[in-house]
Design a protein around this motif. Structure first.
Motif, PDB file in Angstrom:
ATOM      1  N   THR A   1      -2.389   6.970 -14.336  1.00  0.00           N
ATOM      2  CA  THR A   1      -1.813   5.684 -13.924  1.00  0.00           C
ATOM      3  C   THR A   1      -0.303   5.638 -14.118  1.00  0.00           C
ATOM      4  O   THR A   1       0.378   4.859 -13.469  1.00  0.00           O
ATOM      5  CB  THR A   1      -2.454   4.534 -14.718  1.00  0.00           C
ATOM      6  OG1 THR A   1      -2.377   4.819 -16.116  1.00  0.00           O
ATOM      7  CG2 THR A   1      -3.911   4.362 -14.327  1.00  0.00           C
TER       8      THR A   1
ATOM      9  N   SER B   1      -0.731   4.084  -9.520  1.00  0.00           N
ATOM     10  CA  SER B   1      -1.298   2.731  -9.569  1.00  0.00           C
ATOM     11  C   SER B   1      -0.994   1.940  -8.299  1.00  0.00           C
ATOM     12  O   SER B   1      -1.646   0.938  -8.008  1.00  0.00           O
ATOM     13  CB  SER B   1      -0.769   1.980 -10.795  1.00  0.00           C
ATOM     14  OG  SER B   1       0.649   1.912 -10.757  1.00  0.00           O
TER      15      SER B   1
ATOM     16  N   PRO C   1      -3.537   2.446  -3.992  1.00  0.00           N
ATOM     17  CA  PRO C   1      -4.494   1.613  -3.235  1.00  0.00           C
ATOM     18  C   PRO C   1      -3.806   0.614  -2.296  1.00  0.00           C
ATOM     19  O   PRO C   1      -4.233   0.421  -1.158  1.00  0.00           O
ATOM     20  CB  PRO C   1      -5.281   0.896  -4.342  1.00  0.00           C
ATOM     21  CG  PRO C   1      -5.207   1.821  -5.511  1.00  0.00           C
ATOM     22  CD  PRO C   1      -3.835   2.429  -5.433  1.00  0.00           C
ATOM     23  N   GLU C   2      -2.732  -0.009  -2.783  1.00  0.00           N
ATOM     24  CA  GLU C   2      -2.025  -0.997  -1.959  1.00  0.00           C
ATOM     25  C   GLU C   2      -1.341  -0.329  -0.767  1.00  0.00           C
ATOM     26  O   GLU C   2      -1.354  -0.848   0.353  1.00  0.00           O
ATOM     27  CB  GLU C   2      -0.993  -1.716  -2.825  1.00  0.00           C
ATOM     28  CG  GLU C   2      -0.179  -2.760  -2.087  1.00  0.00           C
ATOM     29  CD  GLU C   2       0.882  -3.403  -2.965  1.00  0.00           C
ATOM     30  OE1 GLU C   2       1.720  -4.146  -2.439  1.00  0.00           O
ATOM     31  OE2 GLU C   2       0.861  -3.148  -4.202  1.00  0.00           O
TER      32      GLU C   2
ATOM     33  N   ALA D   1      -3.924   0.765   2.000  1.00  0.00           N
ATOM     34  CA  ALA D   1      -4.911  -0.235   2.421  1.00  0.00           C
ATOM     35  C   ALA D   1      -4.964  -0.388   3.937  1.00  0.00           C
ATOM     36  O   ALA D   1      -6.043  -0.485   4.534  1.00  0.00           O
ATOM     37  CB  ALA D   1      -4.604  -1.578   1.765  1.00  0.00           C
TER      38      ALA D   1
ATOM     39  N   LEU E   1      -9.553   8.739   2.306  1.00  0.00           N
ATOM     40  CA  LEU E   1      -8.964   7.752   1.400  1.00  0.00           C
ATOM     41  C   LEU E   1      -9.980   7.247   0.381  1.00  0.00           C
ATOM     42  O   LEU E   1      -9.633   6.976  -0.766  1.00  0.00           O
ATOM     43  CB  LEU E   1      -8.401   6.573   2.203  1.00  0.00           C
ATOM     44  CG  LEU E   1      -7.166   6.870   3.047  1.00  0.00           C
ATOM     45  CD1 LEU E   1      -6.745   5.630   3.824  1.00  0.00           C
ATOM     46  CD2 LEU E   1      -6.019   7.384   2.178  1.00  0.00           C
ATOM     47  N   SER E   2     -11.235   7.141   0.782  1.00  0.00           N
ATOM     48  CA  SER E   2     -12.270   6.706  -0.150  1.00  0.00           C
ATOM     49  C   SER E   2     -12.383   7.672  -1.323  1.00  0.00           C
ATOM     50  O   SER E   2     -12.455   7.247  -2.481  1.00  0.00           O
ATOM     51  CB  SER E   2     -13.608   6.601   0.588  1.00  0.00           C
ATOM     52  OG  SER E   2     -14.651   6.295  -0.326  1.00  0.00           O
TER      53      SER E   2
ATOM     54  N   LEU F   1      -9.180   7.434  -3.570  1.00  0.00           N
ATOM     55  CA  LEU F   1      -9.186   6.263  -4.458  1.00  0.00           C
ATOM     56  C   LEU F   1     -10.207   6.421  -5.579  1.00  0.00           C
ATOM     57  O   LEU F   1      -9.958   5.989  -6.708  1.00  0.00           O
ATOM     58  CB  LEU F   1      -9.469   4.993  -3.648  1.00  0.00           C
ATOM     59  CG  LEU F   1      -8.397   4.628  -2.613  1.00  0.00           C
ATOM     60  CD1 LEU F   1      -8.792   3.386  -1.842  1.00  0.00           C
ATOM     61  CD2 LEU F   1      -7.037   4.419  -3.298  1.00  0.00           C
ATOM     62  N   GLU F   2     -11.348   7.038  -5.298  1.00  0.00           N
ATOM     63  CA  GLU F   2     -12.318   7.323  -6.363  1.00  0.00           C
ATOM     64  C   GLU F   2     -11.705   8.219  -7.426  1.00  0.00           C
ATOM     65  O   GLU F   2     -11.934   8.044  -8.624  1.00  0.00           O
ATOM     66  CB  GLU F   2     -13.558   8.003  -5.774  1.00  0.00           C
ATOM     67  CG  GLU F   2     -14.488   7.079  -5.010  1.00  0.00           C
ATOM     68  CD  GLU F   2     -15.645   7.840  -4.395  1.00  0.00           C
ATOM     69  OE1 GLU F   2     -15.811   9.034  -4.723  1.00  0.00           O
ATOM     70  OE2 GLU F   2     -16.373   7.257  -3.581  1.00  0.00           O
TER      71      GLU F   2
ATOM     72  N   VAL G   1      -9.395   6.171  -9.822  1.00  0.00           N
ATOM     73  CA  VAL G   1      -9.969   5.203 -10.758  1.00  0.00           C
ATOM     74  C   VAL G   1     -10.736   5.872 -11.889  1.00  0.00           C
ATOM     75  O   VAL G   1     -11.115   5.221 -12.846  1.00  0.00           O
ATOM     76  CB  VAL G   1     -10.906   4.200 -10.045  1.00  0.00           C
ATOM     77  CG1 VAL G   1     -10.153   3.408  -9.012  1.00  0.00           C
ATOM     78  CG2 VAL G   1     -12.108   4.895  -9.434  1.00  0.00           C
TER      79      VAL G   1
END
Length: 337
Positions: free
Chosen positions: A129, A190, A193-194, A197, A215-216, A219-220, A223
């Motif tokens: 992060t 961090s 994601p934005e 989107a 992208l899925s 993003l996984e 996190v």
């Protein structure tokens, strides 16, 4: 506040007890240290130190040993930590410089700290992060599978194999790679994601299912709690240590990543980059131990923490010097990479 003479007596008691693991008597103290006062005066000073809670008498016939409060004052009034020798500094630099990637840096660091301090060394992986994207690579494995490679500024490499919803030619993969890097290069993880989107909507219709799948997975990856990954080394160094909490509790804590995270987290409550010492009862999650820790990172960006854990009867000047030096070398390596 203690006067300078009583501080000198306390310092001598701590040094002798750490060195010998035997309660310290006034006669031996007067003989071994140049306190420039009589044994009777040393006895009076020790009585005053005991009354104020800096030392205690473990047995009726024994000498005195430092309390957590005594160790705390000893550490707070240290004029300097013990610097590493030139040979030690060169050995550290050579050993760490041979690392080939971030995992190797962390592994070498934790082994080195354990060897230098003869305590348990603990190193937290850099948190994703707080990192930024250096590069995103898409490597075609066949027409329906690609490998996603995420490289951060800290040298961390995350790899995932992705099953695509349709067959995709290499030139389309190359185009998507260029789009992802143009969008994400240098951005904080961090913020990813934005930033992504609305990315599928900006691409041709035929590319949207593929990029949405990629992208899925990306993003996984972000996190997942990589910031809770901690490695340790030197558990064998605990064999001869004396813990108020018992060795079993300490060993169990080492196996619990959550406990280690909390212990390191407590040491970063003040200033993340500062060298922090928590002694005995100051450690709410593992009383009877001491922790010396500091932050490390690239430049001014503190990415994670490293340190050592051991009994309160610890050689604090040596341990503090080693932790500070190793953190500095690791930071230099990350900055250079």
């Amino acid at each position: 506040m203690l006067d300078d003479r009583k501080l000198a007596v306390l310092r001598a008691i701590v040094e002798d007890y750490v060195s010998t693991n035997e309660p310290v008597g006034s006669k031996a103290l007067a003989e071994r240290h140049n306190l420039k006062v009589s044994p009777a005066t040393v006895r009076n000073d020790m009585a005053a130190l005991e009354e104020e809670g800096y030392i205690t008498q473990p047995h009726t016939s024994a000498g005195r040993v430092p309390t957590d409060k005594g160790y705390r004052l000893f550490v707070d009034r240290l004029s300097q930590v013990k610097p590493l020798s030139g040979a030690e500094r060169r050995a550290i630099e050579t050993f760490l410089a041979g690392a080939v990637d971030l995992d190797d840096v962390v592994t070498r660091t934790v082994r080195l700290l354990a060897q230098l301090t003869r305590q348990v060394a603990v190193v937290q992986y850099p948190t994703l992060t707080r990192s930024t994207v250096r590069h995103v690579e898409l490597v075609p494995l066949n027409d329906r599978r690609v490998m996603l490679v995420l490289i951060t500024n800290t040298g961390r490499v995350e790899q995932r194999v992705i099953e695509l919803p349709e067959a995709v030619e290499d030139d389309r993969i190359a185009h998507l790679r260029a789009v992802l890097n143009a969008c994400l290069d240098g951005c904080g993880l961090s913020n990813v994601p934005e930033l992504v989107a609305d990315l599928p909507g900006r691409l041709p219709h035929e590319d949207r299912p593929v990029v949405a799948t990629i992208l899925s997975v990306l993003l996984e990856t972000l996190v997942e709690r990589h910031d809770e990954k901690i490695v340790f080394a030197g558990a064998a160094n605990l064999a001869g240590a004396d813990f108020a909490t018992g060795l079993r509790d300490v060993l169990e804590a080492l196996e619990e990543q959550v406990v280690l995270m909390r212990l390191l987290g407590e040491t970063s409550a003040d200033t993340p980059s500062a060298l922090t010492v928590r002694i005995g009862s100051e450690n709410p999650y593992l009383r009877g131990t001491s922790i010396v820790a500091t932050g490390y990172g690239s430049g001014d960006n503190q990415l994670a923490r490293l340190g050592v854990l051991g009994p309160t009867r610890m050689d604090y000047p040596v341990t503090m010097g080693a932790v500070r030096a190793v953190a500095r070398y690791v930071s230099q390596i990350l900055a250079a990479s």
